[in-house]
Write a protein that holds these residues in place. Structure first.
Motif, short mmCIF file in Angstrom:
data_model
loop_
_atom_site.label_atom_id
_atom_site.label_comp_id
_atom_site.label_asym_id
_atom_site.label_seq_id
_atom_site.Cartn_x
_atom_site.Cartn_y
_atom_site.Cartn_z
N GLY A 14 -55.22 -40.64 -9.29
CA GLY A 14 -54.98 -41.91 -8.60
C GLY A 14 -53.68 -42.59 -9.01
O GLY A 14 -53.38 -43.68 -8.54
N GLY A 19 -53.10 -40.13 -4.05
CA GLY A 19 -54.15 -40.77 -4.84
C GLY A 19 -53.84 -42.22 -5.16
O GLY A 19 -54.72 -43.07 -5.15
N HIS A 36 -57.50 -42.48 -12.28
CA HIS A 36 -57.43 -41.35 -13.22
C HIS A 36 -56.04 -40.71 -13.18
O HIS A 36 -55.39 -40.66 -12.14
N GLY A 38 -53.45 -37.53 -15.60
CA GLY A 38 -53.45 -36.50 -16.63
C GLY A 38 -52.39 -36.71 -17.69
O GLY A 38 -52.68 -36.73 -18.88
N ALA A 63 -57.53 -38.10 -18.42
CA ALA A 63 -58.26 -36.86 -18.72
C ALA A 63 -57.44 -35.72 -18.12
O ALA A 63 -57.20 -35.69 -16.90
N LEU A 64 -56.99 -34.81 -18.95
CA LEU A 64 -56.20 -33.69 -18.47
C LEU A 64 -57.13 -32.64 -17.89
O LEU A 64 -57.83 -31.94 -18.63
N LEU A 65 -57.17 -32.55 -16.57
CA LEU A 65 -58.09 -31.62 -15.91
C LEU A 65 -57.62 -30.19 -16.15
O LEU A 65 -56.43 -29.90 -16.18
N ALA A 94 -57.10 -35.16 -7.32
CA ALA A 94 -56.12 -34.53 -8.23
C ALA A 94 -56.04 -33.03 -7.96
O ALA A 94 -57.05 -32.35 -7.80
N THR A 189 -46.89 -34.30 3.45
CA THR A 189 -46.85 -35.72 3.08
C THR A 189 -45.81 -35.92 1.99
O THR A 189 -45.72 -35.10 1.07
N THR A 191 -44.71 -36.81 -1.14
CA THR A 191 -45.11 -37.16 -2.51
C THR A 191 -44.28 -36.29 -3.45
O THR A 191 -43.54 -35.40 -3.02
N ASP A 192 -44.47 -36.52 -4.75
CA ASP A 192 -43.74 -35.71 -5.75
C ASP A 192 -44.03 -34.22 -5.59
O ASP A 192 -43.21 -33.38 -5.94
N MET A 193 -45.24 -33.89 -5.07
CA MET A 193 -45.61 -32.48 -4.92
C MET A 193 -44.61 -31.72 -4.06
O MET A 193 -44.40 -30.53 -4.23
N ASN A 194 -44.01 -32.43 -3.10
CA ASN A 194 -43.06 -31.79 -2.17
C ASN A 194 -41.62 -32.18 -2.44
O ASN A 194 -40.74 -31.88 -1.63
P1 NDP Z 1 -48.84 -35.60 -6.62
O1 NDP Z 1 -48.27 -34.43 -7.32
O2 NDP Z 1 -47.92 -36.62 -6.03
O3 NDP Z 1 -49.89 -36.36 -7.58
C1 NDP Z 1 -50.85 -35.61 -8.25
C2 NDP Z 1 -51.82 -36.52 -8.96
O4 NDP Z 1 -52.83 -35.71 -9.56
C3 NDP Z 1 -51.19 -37.31 -10.08
O5 NDP Z 1 -51.86 -38.53 -10.21
C4 NDP Z 1 -51.45 -36.41 -11.29
O6 NDP Z 1 -51.49 -37.16 -12.51
C5 NDP Z 1 -52.80 -35.84 -10.97
N1 NDP Z 1 -52.99 -34.52 -11.58
C6 NDP Z 1 -52.44 -33.34 -11.20
N2 NDP Z 1 -52.81 -32.36 -12.03
C7 NDP Z 1 -53.62 -32.93 -12.96
C8 NDP Z 1 -54.33 -32.45 -14.09
N3 NDP Z 1 -54.28 -31.16 -14.48
N4 NDP Z 1 -55.08 -33.33 -14.80
C9 NDP Z 1 -55.15 -34.62 -14.44
N5 NDP Z 1 -54.49 -35.13 -13.40
C10 NDP Z 1 -53.75 -34.30 -12.66
O7 NDP Z 1 -49.80 -34.97 -5.50
P2 NDP Z 1 -50.12 -35.46 -4.00
O8 NDP Z 1 -50.35 -36.91 -3.97
O9 NDP Z 1 -49.13 -34.85 -3.10
O10 NDP Z 1 -51.49 -34.68 -3.76
C11 NDP Z 1 -52.76 -35.32 -3.75
C12 NDP Z 1 -53.74 -34.38 -3.10
O11 NDP Z 1 -53.33 -34.11 -1.77
C13 NDP Z 1 -53.85 -33.02 -3.79
O12 NDP Z 1 -55.20 -32.59 -3.76
C14 NDP Z 1 -52.99 -32.13 -2.92
O13 NDP Z 1 -53.38 -30.78 -3.04
C15 NDP Z 1 -53.28 -32.70 -1.57
N6 NDP Z 1 -52.29 -32.40 -0.54
C16 NDP Z 1 -51.00 -32.88 -0.62
C17 NDP Z 1 -50.12 -32.60 0.39
C18 NDP Z 1 -48.72 -33.08 0.38
O14 NDP Z 1 -47.97 -32.73 1.30
N7 NDP Z 1 -48.30 -33.88 -0.58
C19 NDP Z 1 -50.50 -31.78 1.54
C20 NDP Z 1 -51.87 -31.34 1.54
C21 NDP Z 1 -52.71 -31.66 0.52
P3 NDP Z 1 -50.39 -36.90 -13.70
O15 NDP Z 1 -49.06 -37.14 -13.10
O16 NDP Z 1 -50.73 -37.86 -14.77
O17 NDP Z 1 -50.60 -35.46 -14.09
#
Ligand code: NDP
Length: 252
Positions: A14, A19, A36, A38, A63-65, A94, A189, A191-194
């Motif tokens: 979150g 999130g 939550h 990590g 909590a580190l998943l 997450a 979407t 986010t940092d993921m992309n």
């Molecule tokens: P981000 O990378 O922007 O954020 C990920 C979040 O998850 C952070 O809060 C991070 O916390 C937490 N997290 C990741 N790994 C762990 C871990 N091992 N333990 C604890 N916390 C963890 O991701 P998005 O917002 O892009 O993604 C959110 C969801 O949406 C995910 O399920 C993703 O698969 C899904 N999704 C995203 C898409 C996209 O285009 N962005 C497309 C389709 C699905 P911390 O930084 O503290 O580790």
């Protein structure tokens, strides 16, 4: 605020991205939200601060998943945050993507890690949450469009496929308690993921827009509003479903 006053909610991951937007919107509806995270404590604190500045209630839980004892750590943090209060809303959001886990380059280690964070963690978090959850509670799993369109990141796609399957059987088993379980499946979407390919590339954004009916990529809030709907009383008769929330990605 809105319809979630007096409810408790936990949003895994979150602190950032989708999130974070889910946490902010649940809090805006009146829920007390556990944010939550990590690793990135600063991001979790910033999310909590934003919620509090808007008049909402939230606290951060680390909590580190994927690590040993991850579920124990999470629930100890939740208990510290809200004591004996029952849980109303669980959002399994997450996850991480491993761009190296392709059919050519995946290893048993990359597989184990992706499944530990993206599948094992939501399974056992949910298992632990259910006895704490009020009847009529809500579970929302955040999956991905890669469950139905092909992608090089094959192990990530497999992990999200498992989550979709989880939703359906879990929904059936929890229906007698009035607990609904649904999947929100985002498309592309911002986010940092992309960020490695989308955020700073006008070309990438144009090509995503061209394959999306609504003509742009998604923003976290576009996805979060669908999650909040499933968490609300309005969604009481919907369970076991997967909703694609992607602006009409690859419609044809
Ligand atoms: P981000 O990378 O922007 O954020 C990920 C979040 O998850 C952070 O809060 C991070 O916390 C937490 N997290 C990741 N790994 C762990 C871990 N091992 N333990 C604890 N916390 C963890 O991701 P998005 O917002 O892009 O993604 C959110 C969801 O949406 C995910 O399920 C993703 O698969 C899904 N999704 C995203 C898409 C996209 O285009 N962005 C497309 C389709 C699905 P911390 O930084 O503290 O580790």
């Amino acid at each position: 605020s809105g319809g979630l006053e007096g409810r408790t909610a936990v949003v895994t991951g979150g602190s950032r991205g989708i999130g974070r937007s889910i946490a902010e919107r649940l809090a805006a509806e009146g829920a007390l939200v556990a944010v939550h995270y990590g690793n990135d404590e600063a991001a979790a604190r910033a999310t909590v601060a934003t919620i509090e500045e808007a008049g909402g209630q939230a606290f951060a839980v680390r909590a580190l998943l994927g690590a040993d004892g991850d579920v124990d750590t999470l629930f100890a943090g939740l208990r510290a945050g809200w004591g004996d209060r029952p849980l109303d809303i669980l959002v399994n959001n997450a996850a991480f993507i491993d761009y190296g886990a392709t059919i050519d380059k995946a290893t048993p280690e990359s597989y184990e890690r992706l499944f530990a964070v993206n599948v094992r963690a939501p399974l056992f978090i949910t298992q632990r949450a259910l006895p704490l959850m009020r009847d009529g509670g809500r579970i929302v799993n955040v999956s991905s469009g890669v469950t139905w369109f092909a992608t090089p990141e094959i192990v990530y796609a497999m992990s999200k496929g498992a989550l979709n399957v989880f939703t359906r059987s879990l929904a059936n088993s929890q229906g007698s308690r009035g607990i609904t379980v649904n999947t929100v499946s985002p498309g592309i979407t911002d986010t940092d993921m992309n960020m490695n390919w989308l955020r700073d590339s006008a070309d990438a954004q144009r090509s995503v827009a061209a394959m999306t009916a609504l003509g742009r990529h998604g923003r976290p809030a576009d996805v979060a509003d669908a999650v909040v709907f499933f968490a609300s009383d309005d969604a009481r008769w919907i369970t076991g479903q997967t909703l694609e929330v992607n602006g009409g990605l690859l419609l044809g």
